[in-house]
Write an enzyme that holds these catalytic residues in place. Sequence first.
Site, PDB file in Angstrom:
ATOM      1  NE  ARG A 205     -10.859  -9.862  -2.202  1.00  0.00           N
ATOM      2  CZ  ARG A 205     -11.208  -8.928  -3.079  1.00  0.00           C
ATOM      3  NH1 ARG A 205     -11.474  -9.251  -4.334  1.00  0.00           N
ATOM      4  NH2 ARG A 205     -11.294  -7.676  -2.711  1.00  0.00           N
TER       5      ARG A 205
ATOM      6  CE  LYS B  21      -3.810  -1.953   2.762  1.00  0.00           C
ATOM      7  NZ  LYS B  21      -4.898  -1.746   1.800  1.00  0.00           N
TER       8      LYS B  21
END
Length: 485
Positions: A338, A264
């Site tokens: 996920r 990130k």
Amino acid sequence: MKFSISPAPLAEQKKEALVVFCQGGEILLPSGSAGLRKQLAALLKNSAFKGEPGQVAQLPLNGKQVLLTGIGAAKYFHNGLLEQAAAAAIKAGRAAGLKTFAMASTLTLEGVSETDYQLLAGRGAAWGTYEYATFKTSAKKSAAATLTFAGPVEDRGVIKDAEAQGAALVGTADLANMPGNKATPTAIADWAKTMAKENGLTCKVMGETELAKKGCGGILSVASGGAEEARMIILKHKGTDPKAKPIVLVGKTLTFDSGGISLKPGKGMEWMRYDKSGGMAVLTAMQMIARMNVEVPVVGILCAAENMPGSKATRPGDIVTAYKGKTVEVCNTDAEGRLALMDALGLAVDMKPRAIVDIATLTGAVIMALGGSAAAVLGNQPQIVNELIDAGLTAGERLWQLPIFKDYSDNMKSDFADLSNISKTPGAGTATAAAFLQEFVPEDIPWAHIDIAGTAWLESPKPHQAPGATLFGARTLAQWVASQD
């Protein structure tokens, strides 16, 4: 915060502060309060207070303080504003050094029942006492506060529920706000064990060895780049009908998310302690459920890991195997939540549940779609989605349904594995993420996914709370589970 009930009307309460709600310019007091209403109206004539959401006015009256707190205009009202107004009033009162509070046990507010009002206002008042000062070396412990509901109360159990739910929120908030070096997967598992014992829940923790034996390749791949081992934390509420099929609540609990190899940007990365917010909502909801002793059995699963770019980290292009055997190509290691959730959902399916709800700070796309005003809800059956939306409206947390079209599922197919963890085409990031998760739940089990990426955290202060975790979702989950009895 300790709650009590007094039959005497609000104006007669010998407390330091009286909390009074205002809907715009209308002072909301129960019948029989004409004298107090007239006094307050006179005080407000020259005041800048307009009863807007978040507005609090502190006014002296007859040797006490009155905390007028706004819920805004009627046409914009939703239940969350009532809870926030209660929190804002208590927060302001505490800042002024006040410790004992009273509010009317009833008020007339369109669409809000007496019991809903008591739960929202009481829970909000408890939340207003919270402050995160764990690492402030100069912080002094605040004196305990009390709240009295003044006037008749038909169902005293609701007041007990409000106190219990408020305590669950405040009791979990420190953990939810802790940084990744303190709230590690192991530390959260230890916290959950202690909490379970205190609340009559059972707690099982699966470490990396057991997860590997089970074939939970998703969560293990997420944790592979960091020094912290993954943990799967399973809490169980037996319920009063242990033969019934359980409801399973699954929470994403990423204790820190650097993005892994798909790193990130550095700016704002310190806020990524918030990526455990789904798990924190489940932890809080499980306490509420246990303290309300709901009939239906409930299981809470937290998939806890941290996502780091170490030498053993999962690489873009790697293929991992989920519990139950499906293979997933990891095209972006920052779509890690996920991967952890797919294993937890597989374990949830093994429990033959009546329904599964997962909750997660899963996608930045939901922030683009809904901002911080609502969370997205998606599911495989209309009934469970509608039930959660209704529960959220009552609990003061707004959910907005997004679709899972077949196109979104098709876009999650991989050329090299069963699935890819990101979509082949840009856009609809929240829906494609849900479509991915849907692949791990059989169609005959009602399932819903709640994406709280925009609602789980405040980065700037609000009148009802300081920056940090909101524990969004816990109130809705507890409301929904209780409605299933």
